[in-house]
Design an enzyme around this catalytic site. Structure first.
Site, PDB file in Angstrom:
ATOM      1  N   TYR A 158      55.368  73.751  65.777  1.00 43.91           N
ATOM      2  CA  TYR A 158      53.984  73.333  66.059  1.00 43.91           C
ATOM      3  C   TYR A 158      53.618  72.210  65.103  1.00 43.91           C
ATOM      4  O   TYR A 158      53.838  72.314  63.894  1.00 43.91           O
ATOM      5  CB  TYR A 158      53.018  74.507  65.875  1.00 43.91           C
ATOM      6  CG  TYR A 158      51.557  74.079  65.940  1.00 43.91           C
ATOM      7  CD1 TYR A 158      50.903  74.005  67.162  1.00 43.91           C
ATOM      8  CD2 TYR A 158      50.867  73.737  64.788  1.00 43.91           C
ATOM      9  CE1 TYR A 158      49.575  73.595  67.215  1.00 43.91           C
ATOM     10  CE2 TYR A 158      49.541  73.328  64.843  1.00 43.91           C
ATOM     11  CZ  TYR A 158      48.905  73.258  66.061  1.00 43.91           C
ATOM     12  OH  TYR A 158      47.612  72.853  66.117  1.00 43.91           O
ATOM     13  N   LYS A 218      46.037  70.184  54.802  1.00 39.25           N
ATOM     14  CA  LYS A 218      45.599  71.541  54.492  1.00 39.25           C
ATOM     15  C   LYS A 218      45.294  71.747  53.013  1.00 39.25           C
ATOM     16  O   LYS A 218      44.191  71.466  52.573  1.00 39.25           O
ATOM     17  CB  LYS A 218      46.611  72.554  55.040  1.00 39.25           C
ATOM     18  CG  LYS A 218      46.603  72.620  56.579  1.00 39.25           C
ATOM     19  CD  LYS A 218      47.216  73.855  57.101  1.00 39.25           C
ATOM     20  CE  LYS A 218      47.193  73.910  58.634  1.00 39.25           C
ATOM     21  NZ  LYS A 218      45.854  74.075  59.195  1.00 39.25           N
ATOM     22  N   TYR A 237      40.098  76.998  70.074  1.00 41.11           N
ATOM     23  CA  TYR A 237      40.987  78.073  70.551  1.00 41.11           C
ATOM     24  C   TYR A 237      40.196  79.269  71.078  1.00 41.11           C
ATOM     25  O   TYR A 237      40.575  80.424  70.853  1.00 41.11           O
ATOM     26  CB  TYR A 237      41.924  78.533  69.423  1.00 41.11           C
ATOM     27  CG  TYR A 237      42.725  77.442  68.789  1.00 41.11           C
ATOM     28  CD1 TYR A 237      43.575  76.639  69.541  1.00 41.11           C
ATOM     29  CD2 TYR A 237      42.630  77.199  67.420  1.00 41.11           C
ATOM     30  CE1 TYR A 237      44.316  75.620  68.954  1.00 41.11           C
ATOM     31  CE2 TYR A 237      43.364  76.183  66.821  1.00 41.11           C
ATOM     32  CZ  TYR A 237      44.213  75.401  67.596  1.00 41.11           C
ATOM     33  OH  TYR A 237      44.941  74.406  67.000  1.00 41.11           O
ATOM     34  N   ASP A 293      57.265  67.946  58.406  1.00 39.27           N
ATOM     35  CA  ASP A 293      55.859  68.307  58.534  1.00 39.27           C
ATOM     36  C   ASP A 293      55.568  69.419  57.525  1.00 39.27           C
ATOM     37  O   ASP A 293      55.835  70.590  57.778  1.00 39.27           O
ATOM     38  CB  ASP A 293      55.588  68.770  59.971  1.00 39.27           C
ATOM     39  CG  ASP A 293      54.170  69.253  60.190  1.00 39.27           C
ATOM     40  OD1 ASP A 293      53.423  69.406  59.197  1.00 39.27           O
ATOM     41  OD2 ASP A 293      53.809  69.513  61.357  1.00 39.27           O
TER      42      ASP A 293
END
Length: 424
Positions: free
Chosen positions: A138, A260, A11, A232
């Site tokens: 996202y 995560k 990014y 998700d």
């Protein structure tokens, strides 16, 4: 240490971006830089480090596993850390989520979920290959995951030509949006394999919250029209919203994605967990009905050991109580930002605190946080905190004070008004 030689950073426009900060260590909630400075981590290394850095229980578990079995392929072979972890996850998750497929990253967990959904219908004799996702959602950076990520989030506009078929809908928060979702599913039900949603919080799309009624409405619509539902929970899983998982017990998904904080942020690991009825569609005498996917480092024993140790900590240390205390403190200490011109919202859920700006300028504020000794990485139009659950109140106050001060300075500069805020 040279920070940019040979590296391609995420990014980041490498031609213009400042050099990244060299890190030489981390402990608890602090990141130690090469120049001796320490930064209080306000975002848990992209929402992973729920127990803080180098928790001794996780470190010991990984070291012990390293001495026994650091890795072995997971095809035709199996090992106890993975089996133990899968059984523990199945007991914790809602509904009949009973089969755990391991991978190495959240994006891959989503890819696997999408493949499972498409093949589920193929194995049942139907050709369904499209997905319904939600605006501001996202789900990752790989091609399938970005296909169900709202292009408006700003991540993947350049890759729009490579998207798998999808439809984007507004979250069904009210009667009108629920009717619109029903109409979409009814019109395209024979093409749609699954609906995918981030339960309770749309993370990288702007930390946008929604309630349990919204999730129940999505579950009811999927049931009515006969499509699968994917949750998700890569960002929300393992306590971040104040519950162990954001998926409600009375409206569970057919497929769920985790990553995560799964290992407490220690090692890469992800999981795609399928319900018993989904898994049943892959079990037959036909070899072609099997799920043909197999990450090389699937179920890595070191990562599984870390994940089991992380679950130990949720059982033995008061993590959800700590999250509740973080939520209460952030509600108090971020509240003064509401009075600032240019701030459109302040919201908190669990260990997520968000200051919403009226314009997408947040990235420009990053250096001001480093000057204050904190690691906060705002993006788009939000300045947010997702601290480790073990953070002490004084350190959390330092983070909240930094947010209030930086946003107040920005507000004063942009609006040229006396600053009406006193920071906590």
């Amino acid at each position: 240490m040279t920070c940019i030689d040979a590296l391609w950073l995420p990014y980041t426009q490498m031609a213009t971006a400042p050099a990244p900060l060299p890190v030489v260590g981390a402990q608890g909630v602090r990141i130690r830089l090469a120049d001796g400075r320490e930064l209080i981590d306000g975002i848990s290394s992209w929402w992973t480090m729920c127990h803080g850095y180098r928790h001794p229980h996780i470190v010991a578990a990984v070291k012990a596993q390293l001495d026994t079995l650091p890795h072995v392929m997971f095809a035709g072979l199996v090992h106890e850390p993975a089996l133990k972890l899968a059984r523990r996850l199945v007991k914790l998750l809602p509904g009949t989520l009973e089969r755990v497929f391991f991978s190495e990253s959240g994006s891959v967990a989503v890819e696997v979920a999408l493949k499972i959904a498409v093949q589920y219908w193929r194995n049942r004799g139907e050709d369904r290959h499209a997905f319904v996702a939600f605006k501001d959602g996202y789900h990752g950076d790989t091609l399938g995951a970005l296909s169900v990520t709202d292009p408006g989030c700003g991540f993947h506009a350049a890759m729009s030509a490579y998207r798998v078929p999808q439809f984007f809908a507004a979250l069904p928060r009210d009667a009108a949006t629920r009717a619109a979702l029903d109409d979409l599913l009814e019109k395209h039900r024979l093409d749609i394999a699954a609906v995918i949603v981030e339960p309770r919080v749309q993370g990288a799309g702007g930390m946008r919250f929604h309630d349990l009624a919204t999730l129940r409405a999505i579950r009811a619509a999927c049931d009515e029209h006969g499509v699968l539902l994917i949750h998700d929970e890569i960002m929300t899983g393992f306590g971040r919203t104040g519950q162990m998982f954001a998926s409600p017990a009375d409206a569970p998904p057919d497929i769920l994605c985790l990553s995560k904080a799964l290992t407490g942020g220690t090692l890469p690991l992800a999981a795609t967990v399928a319900s018993d009825h989904v898994f049943a569609a892959f079990c037959s005498a036909r070899a072609e009905d099997a799920l043909m996917h197999g990450p090389t480092f699937m179920a890595n024993p070191l990562a599984c050991a870390a994940a089991n140790a992380s679950l130990d900590l949720f059982e033995t240390e008061p993590r959800l109580e700590q999250v509740a205390a973080i939520e209460a403190q952030m509600k108090r200490e971020l509240a003064p930002c509401r009075a600032l011109p240019g701030v459109s919202d302040v919201r908190v859920m669990g260990a997520i605190g968000v200051v919403q700006l009226e314009h997408p300028v947040a990235a420009a504020l990053r250096p001001a946080f480093i000057e204050r000794g904190v690691w906060v990485r705002p993006f788009g139009d939000i300045v947010y905190l997702t601290p480790p659950f073990v953070i002490e109140p004084a350190d959390l106050s330092t983070l909240a004070t930094a947010v209030c001060e930086v946003v107040a300075e920005w507000s004063k500069q942009v609006h040229r008004l006396p600053c009406p805020i006193s920071t906590p």
